[in-house]
Design a protein around this motif. Structure first.
Motif, short mmCIF file in Angstrom:
data_model
loop_
_atom_site.label_atom_id
_atom_site.label_comp_id
_atom_site.label_asym_id
_atom_site.label_seq_id
_atom_site.Cartn_x
_atom_site.Cartn_y
_atom_site.Cartn_z
N PHE A 212 0.82 -1.21 0.00
CA PHE A 212 0.00 0.00 0.00
C PHE A 212 0.85 1.26 0.00
N ASN A 213 2.07 1.16 0.55
CA ASN A 213 2.96 2.32 0.58
C ASN A 213 3.85 2.41 -0.65
N ASP A 214 3.58 1.57 -1.61
CA ASP A 214 4.31 1.66 -2.87
C ASP A 214 4.11 3.05 -3.47
N ALA A 215 5.14 3.56 -4.11
CA ALA A 215 5.12 4.95 -4.58
C ALA A 215 3.92 5.26 -5.47
N GLU A 216 3.65 4.43 -6.43
CA GLU A 216 2.56 4.70 -7.38
C GLU A 216 1.20 4.65 -6.68
N ARG A 217 0.99 3.62 -5.86
CA ARG A 217 -0.29 3.48 -5.18
C ARG A 217 -0.52 4.64 -4.19
N LYS A 218 0.55 5.01 -3.50
CA LYS A 218 0.42 6.08 -2.52
C LYS A 218 0.10 7.42 -3.20
N ASN A 219 0.76 7.68 -4.33
CA ASN A 219 0.51 8.93 -5.05
C ASN A 219 -0.92 8.98 -5.58
N ARG A 220 -1.42 7.85 -6.05
CA ARG A 220 -2.80 7.82 -6.55
C ARG A 220 -3.79 8.09 -5.43
N THR A 221 -3.50 7.59 -4.25
CA THR A 221 -4.40 7.81 -3.12
C THR A 221 -4.40 9.27 -2.71
N ILE A 222 -3.21 9.89 -2.76
CA ILE A 222 -3.10 11.29 -2.34
C ILE A 222 -3.91 12.21 -3.24
N ILE A 223 -3.88 11.96 -4.55
CA ILE A 223 -4.59 12.84 -5.49
C ILE A 223 -6.06 12.46 -5.66
N SER A 224 -6.47 11.35 -5.07
CA SER A 224 -7.87 10.93 -5.17
C SER A 224 -8.69 11.56 -4.06
N SER A 225 -9.98 11.29 -4.10
CA SER A 225 -10.87 11.82 -3.06
C SER A 225 -10.83 10.98 -1.79
N TYR A 226 -10.10 9.86 -1.85
CA TYR A 226 -10.00 8.97 -0.68
C TYR A 226 -8.93 9.54 0.26
N LYS A 227 -9.34 9.94 1.43
CA LYS A 227 -8.41 10.59 2.36
C LYS A 227 -7.38 9.59 2.89
N MET A 228 -6.17 10.10 3.09
CA MET A 228 -5.10 9.25 3.62
C MET A 228 -5.41 8.80 5.05
N THR A 229 -6.06 9.67 5.82
CA THR A 229 -6.39 9.28 7.20
C THR A 229 -7.37 8.12 7.21
N LYS A 230 -8.32 8.14 6.27
CA LYS A 230 -9.29 7.04 6.17
C LYS A 230 -8.59 5.77 5.72
N ARG A 231 -7.67 5.92 4.77
CA ARG A 231 -6.91 4.76 4.31
C ARG A 231 -6.10 4.15 5.44
N ASN A 232 -5.40 4.99 6.19
CA ASN A 232 -4.58 4.50 7.29
C ASN A 232 -5.44 3.86 8.38
N PHE A 233 -6.61 4.43 8.62
CA PHE A 233 -7.50 3.86 9.63
C PHE A 233 -7.93 2.45 9.23
N GLU A 234 -8.26 2.27 7.97
CA GLU A 234 -8.71 0.96 7.50
C GLU A 234 -7.55 -0.05 7.49
N LEU A 235 -6.34 0.43 7.22
CA LEU A 235 -5.17 -0.45 7.30
C LEU A 235 -4.94 -0.90 8.74
N ILE A 236 -5.08 0.04 9.66
CA ILE A 236 -4.93 -0.30 11.09
C ILE A 236 -6.02 -1.29 11.50
N LEU A 237 -7.23 -1.07 11.01
CA LEU A 237 -8.34 -1.95 11.33
C LEU A 237 -8.08 -3.36 10.78
N GLY A 238 -7.53 -3.45 9.57
CA GLY A 238 -7.20 -4.75 9.01
C GLY A 238 -6.11 -5.45 9.80
N SER A 239 -5.10 -4.68 10.21
CA SER A 239 -4.02 -5.26 11.03
C SER A 239 -4.55 -5.74 12.37
N ALA A 240 -5.44 -4.95 12.97
CA ALA A 240 -6.01 -5.33 14.26
C ALA A 240 -6.87 -6.58 14.14
#
Length: 392
Positions: A212-240
């Motif tokens: 998910f932290n791959d350069a291309e994927r991360k850049n696409r997330t940043i310029i999209s309407s999907y907020k990074m905080t929401k992405r990180n929250f869902e990653l934390i939720l998946g890890s938990a």
């Protein structure tokens, strides 16, 4: 919850490493439990070897000697050539080849007392090994003792029986008893859990987060309407979620291997709480590691995650009392180990099962584990804030 669902889809690509670590942990867990389980009382027994004996004398004494050796060792039957006997000695199929020559009984009666009576026999053995010397010493003790008993007026049969009984060391030697604790087995099973929790979670989560932290994927997330905080929250939720499943599985296996008398007791509930507190601290440690700008491409994420998992898992386990009990850790090692959550997990576990501690006794250890996790989480948030909104 698109990222949350994708998290598990990506994780299936690395299911092999999760399966391998899980299998290794389960194998080690049950091996340790069996090794530290309450051992049954052991009887003292002398080492037995295999002997090939040829009795060419057939006297009463030679028959009693063969009978005595049969109580001490295993006797090989059969007729063999010299070459076969050499091979049997070389490959240690037999420990000694003994020939009782004709006239052995007569020579024995004329021999001086306390002499090396075994010299009257034709014994062949590997002189580089102590087995043959040990067997000859037994023969000398037996024959000399028989002569003493016969000089005291006993018959050969009576003397032989008394010698056989007197040379039974199991009547005079006993195993040193170890002081065992009834809860040692359950303590050992829960004590090993941190290594399994850390390695399985790291092997499953690290490569996914790196993807998910791959350069291309991360850049696409940043310029999209999907907020990074929401992405990180869902990653934390998946890890938990993965951490919850892994810890529950290992706690269940550790509990299932014990007697039912410990399950659902106060000590058991405290140990389960200790395991989940440790899992929480490890998850926060994981958030810090994944937030670091490691500069790793997607292709190398699997190998890198394996490297990080092994280094962190082994270091924490050896320094924190998971593999080596905290009571025998060196002072300097223990001081270093205090900076790991494994150490405080081990302290709490020992208080629970060896000292009958309650919640107030282990609250400090729980707090130190959470403090470790919060420090790691704070560091991770700092790195995320600094690097998270920047294009890779």
């Amino acid at each position: 919850m698109h990222v949350y669902k994708t998290f598990f889809k990506v994780m299936t690509k690395y299911k092999l490493s999760i399966i391998i670590y899980t299998a290794i942990v389960i194998f080690m867990l049950f091996s340790l439990i069996n090794a530290y389980s309450a051992s049954e009382e052991e009887d003292v027994a002398e080492k037995k070897y295999t002997l090939l004996i040829v009795d060419n004398d057939n006297s009463e004494l030679s028959k009693e000697l063969v009978k005595f050796l049969g109580t001490k060792h295993y006797l090989e039957d059969g007729s063999y050539t010299d070459e076969q006997i050499k091979d049997m000695l070389y490959y240690q199929y037999i420990s000694e080849y003994i020939v009782i020559p004709e006239g052995f009984g007569e020579k024995y009666e004329k021999a001086a007392e306390n002499s090396e009576a075994s010299s009257l026999l034709q014994a062949t053995y590997d002189e580089a090994l102590p087995k043959g010397i040990f067997i000859n010493m037994q023969i000398d003790q037996y024959l000399n003792a028989v002569k003493d008993y016969m000089n005291s007026g006993y018959t050969l049969e009576e003397a032989s029986a008394k010698c056989t009984d007197a040379m039974d060391s199991s009547k005079y030697v006993s195993m040193q008893k170890k002081e065992t604790v009834a809860t040692q087995r359950v303590y050992t099973s829960f004590q090993f859990l941190p290594f399994g929790i850390l390695t399985i979670i790291f092997s499953g989560v690290l490569p996914v987060i790196m993807c998910f932290n791959d350069a291309e994927r991360k850049n696409r997330t940043i310029i999209s309407s999907y907020k990074m905080t929401k992405r990180n929250f869902e990653l934390i939720l998946g890890s938990a979620s993965l951490a919850l499943v892994v810890t529950s599985l290992l706690v269940g296996l550790a509990s299932a291997s014990q007697n039912s008398e410990y399950i659902f007791t106060t000590s058991w509930w405290l140990s389960v709480t200790n395991s989940f507190v440790y899992t929480l601290s490890v998850t926060m440690l994981l958030s810090m590691i994944t937030s670091l700008p490691l500069g790793i491409n997607t292709k190398g994420s699997a190998n890198t995650s394996t490297f990080i998992t092994c280094i962190v898992g082994l270091c924490f386990s050896f320094l924190g009392g998971t593999f080596v009990d905290i009571t025998i850790l060196g002072d300097k090692v223990a001081k270093i180990g205090q900076f790991t959550p494994n150490y405080w997990y081990s302290v709490a576990s020992r208080k629970i099962w060896y000292e009958g501690g309650n919640l107030s006794d282990v609250a400090e250890s729980f707090g130190m584990q959470l403090l470790f996790g919060l420090v790691c989480l704070s560091i991770g948030l700092c790195f995320t804030r600094f690097f998270g909104e920047k294009k890779a």
